[in-house]
Scaffold this motif. Structure first.
Motif, PDB file in Angstrom:
ATOM      1  N   PHE A   1      -2.872  16.795  -2.174  1.00  0.00           N
ATOM      2  CA  PHE A   1      -2.320  18.081  -2.571  1.00  0.00           C
ATOM      3  C   PHE A   1      -1.495  17.946  -3.841  1.00  0.00           C
ATOM      4  N   MET A   2      -1.235  19.073  -4.501  1.00  0.00           N
ATOM      5  CA  MET A   2      -0.348  19.098  -5.655  1.00  0.00           C
ATOM      6  C   MET A   2       0.356  20.452  -5.678  1.00  0.00           C
ATOM      7  N   LEU A   3       1.508  20.494  -6.320  1.00  0.00           N
ATOM      8  CA  LEU A   3       2.217  21.757  -6.481  1.00  0.00           C
ATOM      9  C   LEU A   3       1.696  22.449  -7.734  1.00  0.00           C
ATOM     10  N   VAL A   4       1.541  23.763  -7.647  1.00  0.00           N
ATOM     11  CA  VAL A   4       1.098  24.553  -8.797  1.00  0.00           C
ATOM     12  C   VAL A   4       2.062  25.710  -8.997  1.00  0.00           C
ATOM     13  N   ASP A   5       2.080  26.234 -10.223  1.00  0.00           N
ATOM     14  CA  ASP A   5       2.935  27.384 -10.501  1.00  0.00           C
ATOM     15  C   ASP A   5       2.191  28.673 -10.145  1.00  0.00           C
ATOM     16  N   ALA A   6       2.795  29.803 -10.456  1.00  0.00           N
ATOM     17  CA  ALA A   6       2.214  31.103 -10.101  1.00  0.00           C
ATOM     18  C   ALA A   6       0.862  31.341 -10.778  1.00  0.00           C
ATOM     19  N   ASP A   7       0.608  30.642 -11.909  1.00  0.00           N
ATOM     20  CA  ASP A   7      -0.664  30.787 -12.623  1.00  0.00           C
ATOM     21  C   ASP A   7      -1.699  29.759 -12.180  1.00  0.00           C
ATOM     22  N   GLY A   8      -1.353  28.931 -11.200  1.00  0.00           N
ATOM     23  CA  GLY A   8      -2.290  27.934 -10.709  1.00  0.00           C
ATOM     24  C   GLY A   8      -2.299  26.637 -11.498  1.00  0.00           C
ATOM     25  N   LYS A   9      -1.373  26.469 -12.441  1.00  0.00           N
ATOM     26  CA  LYS A   9      -1.294  25.229 -13.219  1.00  0.00           C
ATOM     27  C   LYS A   9      -0.484  24.194 -12.450  1.00  0.00           C
ATOM     28  N   ARG A  10      -0.959  22.933 -12.496  1.00  0.00           N
ATOM     29  CA  ARG A  10      -0.266  21.846 -11.790  1.00  0.00           C
ATOM     30  C   ARG A  10       1.114  21.629 -12.375  1.00  0.00           C
ATOM     31  N   LEU A  11       2.115  21.541 -11.505  1.00  0.00           N
ATOM     32  CA  LEU A  11       3.469  21.224 -11.934  1.00  0.00           C
ATOM     33  C   LEU A  11       3.566  19.717 -12.128  1.00  0.00           C
ATOM     34  N   ILE A  50       0.875  -1.174   0.000  1.00  0.00           N
ATOM     35  CA  ILE A  50       0.000   0.000   0.000  1.00  0.00           C
ATOM     36  C   ILE A  50       0.908   1.218   0.000  1.00  0.00           C
ATOM     37  N   SER A  51       0.842   2.005  -1.063  1.00  0.00           N
ATOM     38  CA  SER A  51       1.714   3.171  -1.209  1.00  0.00           C
ATOM     39  C   SER A  51       0.865   4.423  -1.367  1.00  0.00           C
ATOM     40  N   VAL A  52       1.176   5.433  -0.573  1.00  0.00           N
ATOM     41  CA  VAL A  52       0.457   6.703  -0.636  1.00  0.00           C
ATOM     42  C   VAL A  52       1.447   7.851  -0.547  1.00  0.00           C
ATOM     43  N   THR A  53       0.999   9.013  -0.966  1.00  0.00           N
ATOM     44  CA  THR A  53       1.764  10.242  -0.779  1.00  0.00           C
ATOM     45  C   THR A  53       0.769  11.386  -0.662  1.00  0.00           C
ATOM     46  N   PRO A  54       0.959  12.293   0.289  1.00  0.00           N
ATOM     47  CA  PRO A  54       0.003  13.384   0.415  1.00  0.00           C
ATOM     48  C   PRO A  54       0.079  14.381  -0.745  1.00  0.00           C
ATOM     49  N   VAL A  55       1.231  14.469  -1.412  1.00  0.00           N
ATOM     50  CA  VAL A  55       1.411  15.420  -2.509  1.00  0.00           C
ATOM     51  C   VAL A  55       1.745  14.654  -3.786  1.00  0.00           C
TER      52      VAL A  55
END
Length: 176
Positions: free
Chosen positions: A36-46, A7-12
């Protein structure tokens, strides 16, 4: 008899995986997984395939305290959840995975219905401790798996939780 092997998970999304002995499957899946996910300054997912992480990245989600801890290159950032759960889009998959669609499967104390296929992300090409690309896992998978219509390499399937419950490593996987 097939059993749950890992069972593998990651919060981000795209961060290093944690391997757990058990998880609780809720109506929305595993609450701690890819919340969660990382986004750039324009709100697009990295995306890991297009973004060069400066160093190894890791995250921990404290479900009780609703607090995320992110570590990037030794720097730590912590904060509380904003509570913005957004549904993710899904798509129908044509081809060999399609025969699995709508099938019900018991995983330990939970029952899921298999949905569409999911491709493998490029983060698997990076060493989790160094963030350096060290193995072309996508090319290896492509050698024995036919790409989906959009070119992604099939690696697994999405599933909807029909009966919430606890799933543990070693639990039986039973098609219903």
């Amino acid at each position: 008899m097939s059993t749950v092997a890992r069972i593998s998970v990651t919060p981000v999304r795209t961060f290093r995986l944690d391997h757990l002995d058990e998880v609780e499957l809720t109506e929305r899946g595993v609450a701690e997984n890819r919340r969660f996910m990382l986004v750039d300054a324009d709100g697009k997912r990295l995306r890991s395939s297009l973004t060069v992480w400066p160093a190894p990245v890791a995250a921990e989600w404290d479900r009780q305290a609703e607090r995320l801890r992110v570590e990037i290159a030794g720097d730590v950032v912590e904060g509380s959840s904003l509570g913005s759960d957004r549904p993710l889009p899904v798509r129908v998959v044509e081809g060999p995975l399609a025969e699995l669609l709508s099938r019900r499967v018991r995983l330990g104390g939970a029952v899921v219905r298999i949905g569409g296929g999911v491709g493998r992300c490029a983060v698997t090409t990076r060493d989790p401790d160094t963030s350096v690309r060290d193995l072309d896992t996508l090319r290896l998978l492509r050698a024995y798996r036919e790409p989906l219509a959009d070119g992604e390499i099939p690696f697994g399937v999405y599933a909807a939780v029909e009966e919430p419950g606890i799933v543990r490593v070693g639990d039986e996987v039973e098609p219903l």
